[in-house]
Write a protein that holds these residues in place. Structure first.
Motif, PDB file in Angstrom:
ATOM      1  N   UNK A   1      12.682   6.363  13.928  1.00  0.00           N
ATOM      2  CA  UNK A   1      13.184   7.399  13.017  1.00  0.00           C
ATOM      3  C   UNK A   1      13.117   8.808  13.606  1.00  0.00           C
ATOM      4  N   UNK A   2      12.010   9.144  14.277  1.00  0.00           N
ATOM      5  CA  UNK A   2      11.897  10.476  14.867  1.00  0.00           C
ATOM      6  C   UNK A   2      12.961  10.687  15.941  1.00  0.00           C
ATOM      7  N   UNK A   3      13.087   9.690  16.808  1.00  0.00           N
ATOM      8  CA  UNK A   3      14.089   9.767  17.867  1.00  0.00           C
ATOM      9  C   UNK A   3      15.493   9.804  17.271  1.00  0.00           C
ATOM     10  N   UNK A   4      15.683   8.963  16.224  1.00  0.00           N
ATOM     11  CA  UNK A   4      16.986   8.931  15.580  1.00  0.00           C
ATOM     12  C   UNK A   4      17.341  10.252  14.928  1.00  0.00           C
TER      13      UNK A   4
ATOM     14  N   UNK B   1      16.965  15.367   2.230  1.00  0.00           N
ATOM     15  CA  UNK B   1      16.298  15.561   3.513  1.00  0.00           C
ATOM     16  C   UNK B   1      17.301  15.481   4.659  1.00  0.00           C
ATOM     17  N   UNK B   2      16.994  16.193   5.728  1.00  0.00           N
ATOM     18  CA  UNK B   2      17.765  16.061   6.964  1.00  0.00           C
ATOM     19  C   UNK B   2      17.360  14.751   7.641  1.00  0.00           C
ATOM     20  N   UNK B   3      18.127  14.268   8.625  1.00  0.00           N
ATOM     21  CA  UNK B   3      17.707  13.056   9.341  1.00  0.00           C
ATOM     22  C   UNK B   3      16.296  13.169   9.918  1.00  0.00           C
ATOM     23  N   UNK B   4      15.941  14.337  10.454  1.00  0.00           N
ATOM     24  CA  UNK B   4      14.601  14.506  11.018  1.00  0.00           C
ATOM     25  C   UNK B   4      13.536  14.447   9.920  1.00  0.00           C
ATOM     26  N   UNK B   5      13.796  15.079   8.783  1.00  0.00           N
ATOM     27  CA  UNK B   5      12.845  15.029   7.671  1.00  0.00           C
ATOM     28  C   UNK B   5      12.726  13.617   7.112  1.00  0.00           C
ATOM     29  N   UNK B   6      13.840  12.898   7.066  1.00  0.00           N
ATOM     30  CA  UNK B   6      13.794  11.508   6.619  1.00  0.00           C
ATOM     31  C   UNK B   6      12.952  10.655   7.561  1.00  0.00           C
ATOM     32  N   UNK B   7      13.028  10.957   8.856  1.00  0.00           N
ATOM     33  CA  UNK B   7      12.208  10.233   9.832  1.00  0.00           C
ATOM     34  C   UNK B   7      10.727  10.451   9.565  1.00  0.00           C
ATOM     35  N   UNK B   8      10.342  11.676   9.258  1.00  0.00           N
ATOM     36  CA  UNK B   8       8.940  11.963   8.951  1.00  0.00           C
ATOM     37  C   UNK B   8       8.505  11.246   7.677  1.00  0.00           C
ATOM     38  N   UNK B   9       9.416  11.148   6.717  1.00  0.00           N
ATOM     39  CA  UNK B   9       9.121  10.434   5.472  1.00  0.00           C
ATOM     40  C   UNK B   9       8.818   8.957   5.750  1.00  0.00           C
ATOM     41  N   UNK B  10       9.644   8.318   6.592  1.00  0.00           N
ATOM     42  CA  UNK B  10       9.429   6.903   6.938  1.00  0.00           C
ATOM     43  C   UNK B  10       8.129   6.728   7.727  1.00  0.00           C
ATOM     44  N   UNK B  11       7.718   7.767   8.461  1.00  0.00           N
ATOM     45  CA  UNK B  11       6.486   7.672   9.251  1.00  0.00           C
ATOM     46  C   UNK B  11       5.241   7.500   8.389  1.00  0.00           C
TER      47      UNK B  11
ATOM     48  N   UNK C   1      10.922  12.764  -7.028  1.00  0.00           N
ATOM     49  CA  UNK C   1      11.707  13.494  -6.023  1.00  0.00           C
ATOM     50  C   UNK C   1      10.831  14.441  -5.209  1.00  0.00           C
ATOM     51  N   UNK C   2       9.642  13.949  -4.854  1.00  0.00           N
ATOM     52  CA  UNK C   2       8.717  14.730  -4.041  1.00  0.00           C
ATOM     53  C   UNK C   2       8.068  13.820  -3.013  1.00  0.00           C
ATOM     54  N   UNK C   3       8.365  14.065  -1.738  1.00  0.00           N
ATOM     55  CA  UNK C   3       7.750  13.258  -0.684  1.00  0.00           C
ATOM     56  C   UNK C   3       6.240  13.457  -0.646  1.00  0.00           C
ATOM     57  N   UNK C   4       5.787  14.655  -0.987  1.00  0.00           N
ATOM     58  CA  UNK C   4       4.354  14.954  -0.953  1.00  0.00           C
ATOM     59  C   UNK C   4       3.568  14.045  -1.893  1.00  0.00           C
TER      60      UNK C   4
END
Length: 550
Positions: free
Chosen positions: A170-173, A312-322, A369-372
């Motif tokens: 996800x981060x790389x993606x 979320x942006x793709x990068x933020x979505x990657x952090x969410x999946x992490x 609707x809050x990743x936190x």
């Protein structure tokens, strides 16, 4: 030492690996080799909205692209395991890597236009074929070079490192998609070069079996799995009342029944189904099936949820999946230690219980609707999967006594990849239907005529891998105005639809927990360096440890 099927016995394999240093190098080579396989399970999910937008794919079309890879893995994994046994593990690792990387380059070179979806589905499928050649051979190498009493930790390292690479996806993606989504496929080229170099230097046994390939069995299992998953996948488009849907589902199950009957009667089958007479192996396989229904699909659905509902942006979505992979990585090592000390059953029970609770609690917070607010539950779900994955897989492989490791890994990984494809298809259907119903109600409440609301809702559900804003009609008419007022509600509708998906994942893990109750609690050990035997659990704390390694 040669076993009854003409292959190399475990002790000989371990000796041939060149000691602990040789085993570590072989492990490193195989981890890097399967890195592409694991990374591609997540990296494409992050790029899905960008791919959908540029190529004009529907939601179901994008799911077919994702599922083509998983389905090919499931359909050809047993074949890959047998080819590795017959032609040698090293040869299959190299051949599979070439097939995979060429397919990756072609996926990244997809042309725009009407051909785009067919092109992507085709070459994602050949990617899956390459992975099906690589993975069973690589896993069989790790199993063969480590003695049984170290295998739990070795495979835990294998899965943790592979899981870390999956988490890197996800981060790389996210980073690559900001440049171009095509790079998520092209990145496999340098990884493949490093993998081939490490494989060339690694010393590991490359025994071959003088057996024929069961071609009819390979055709039957690929056809049966393909038809079954196609029916489940297309149910959202064709409808559950469609004759075509049920013809595919029931036809696939019928072909699989014919496959099982054929395998029981042929002298050299693709899959020796007699291994299912071992109650522990059957329990391990069932746990892997129901756990994987959630494990692979959660990467896709969590990523798309983050980009649609959380904006979320793709990068933020990657952090969410992490968040999920953070829990997975921490727990996987503990699961391997529990396996080595107490056997698979305690680790599987703990893992399925934690994962079930984690997915259920995660589902309850999606509409916030809050990743936190969600990260503790995502970590808990990941930790549960981490606890159970290595113990269930390793315990199943350990029960390949007198058989080939490539063959048994072929069985377990076929089950896992089939489960992943089924999970993607079923949960994707659920998501589309619930999203359509809820968005239609929202638009109707905002003043859109009922007929128009349903059509718009269906369009949004089919393009749900993009942002809802993209589907607002231009102009100042009542429909456009209603859509603009409804955007935030539509994001919430999509989150609500995802709740049903995540509750479904929790149910799958609950069923997996029930399957752990079938496990008899026996272990596989190697007393005094002899061949593996089964013992009862628990093992006394004072039991003597093996001091010599064959």
């Amino acid at each position: 030492m040669v076993n009854d099927a003409g292959g190399t016995a475990p002790g000989a394999s371990q000796a041939a690996a060149g000691g602990s240093g040789g085993r570590r190098l072989a492990l490193a080579a195989m981890v890097f080799t399967v890195a592409m396989v694991f990374v591609d399970q997540t990296i494409v999910s992050i790029a899905a909205p960008s791919i959908t937008e540029e190529l004009g794919l529907s939601s179901s079309g994008m799911q077919r692209v994702v599922n083509a890879y998983l389905l090919a893995l499931a359909a050809f994994f047993a074949l890959g395991g047998r080819l590795a046994d017959i032609h040698g593990h090293r040869r299959m690792v190299v051949a599979g890597t070439f097939v995979f990387v060429v397919s990756s380059v072609l996926c990244g070179s997809v042309p725009s236009g009407d051909l785009a979806q067919t092109w992507l589905v085709l070459f994602r499928a050949t990617q899956g074929l390459g992975a099906a050649l690589v993975f069973p051979a690589a896993l069989a190498v790790v199993v063969a070079v480590f003695p049984v009493d170290e295998r739990g930790r070795a495979l835990a390292v294998f899965y943790v490192l592979a899981g870390a690479l999956t988490a890197l996806g996800p981060l790389l993606g996210g980073w690559l998609t900001a440049w171009t989504w095509r790079a998520v496929f092209w990145v496999n080229l340098p990884v493949a070069v490093v993998a081939l170099l490490l494989t060339a230097f690694a010393q590991f046994p490359d025994a071959r079996r003088r057996e024929r390939l069961d071609a009819p069995g390979a055709v039957l299992v690929a056809t049966g799995l393909g038809l079954n998953v196609l029916g489940l996948q297309q149910a959202s488009s064709w409808g559950w009342g469609s004759a075509a849907t049920w013809a595919c589902i029931l036809g696939g199950l019928t072909v699989l029944a014919v496959f099982c009957r054929y395998e029981l009667r042929t002298a050299q089958p693709l899959i020796r189904l007699r291994v299912f007479r071992d109650r522990a192996f059957t329990a391990d396989t069932l746990v892997l099936f129901f756990a994987t229904l959630a494990f692979v699909p959660v990467m896709f659905f969590a990523s798309v949820y983050a980009q649609v509902s959380l904006s979320a942006s793709p990068h933020q979505a990657a952090l969410y999946v992490l968040y999920f992979f953070a829990g997975f990585g921490l727990a996987a090592q503990w699961g391997g230690r529990i396996l080595d000390k107490r056997g698979a059953r305690p680790a599987m029970r703990l893992g399925t219980a934690l994962a079930c609770a984690g997915f259920a609690l995660w589902a309850t917070r999606l509409t916030d609707l809050s990743a936190h607010d969600q990260w503790p539950y995502a970590c808990l779900a990941g930790a549960g999967i981490g606890f159970l994955l290595s113990p269930a897989s390793t315990d199943a492989v350990n029960r390949a006594i007198g058989a080939s490791y490539g063959e048994v890994t072929g069985i377990t990984q076929t089950v896992r990849n089939y489960a992943a494809a089924v999970g993607m298809a079923v949960f994707g259907t659920v998501l589309t239907h619930v999203t359509t119903d809820r968005v239609a109600r929202t638009l109707t409440a905002k003043g859109t005529p009922e007929d128009a609301a349903h059509g718009l809702a269906r369009g949004i559900a089919e393009r749900v891998t993009g942002h809802p804003d993209d589907h607002v009609p231009t102009g100042d008419g009542p429909t456009a105005t209603a859509m603009r007022h409804a955007i935030q509600d539509i994001r919430l509708d999509f989150a609500e639809a995802n709740r049903w998906v995540f509750y479904g994942m929790a149910i799958a893990l609950g069923v997996a927990y029930l399957c752990t109750l079938l496990h008899p609690g026996t272990r596989v050990t190697t007393p005094s360096g002899r061949d593996p035997v089964r013992t009862s659990e628990p093992v006394p704390a004072a039991a003597p440890r093996r001091t010599r390694r064959s």
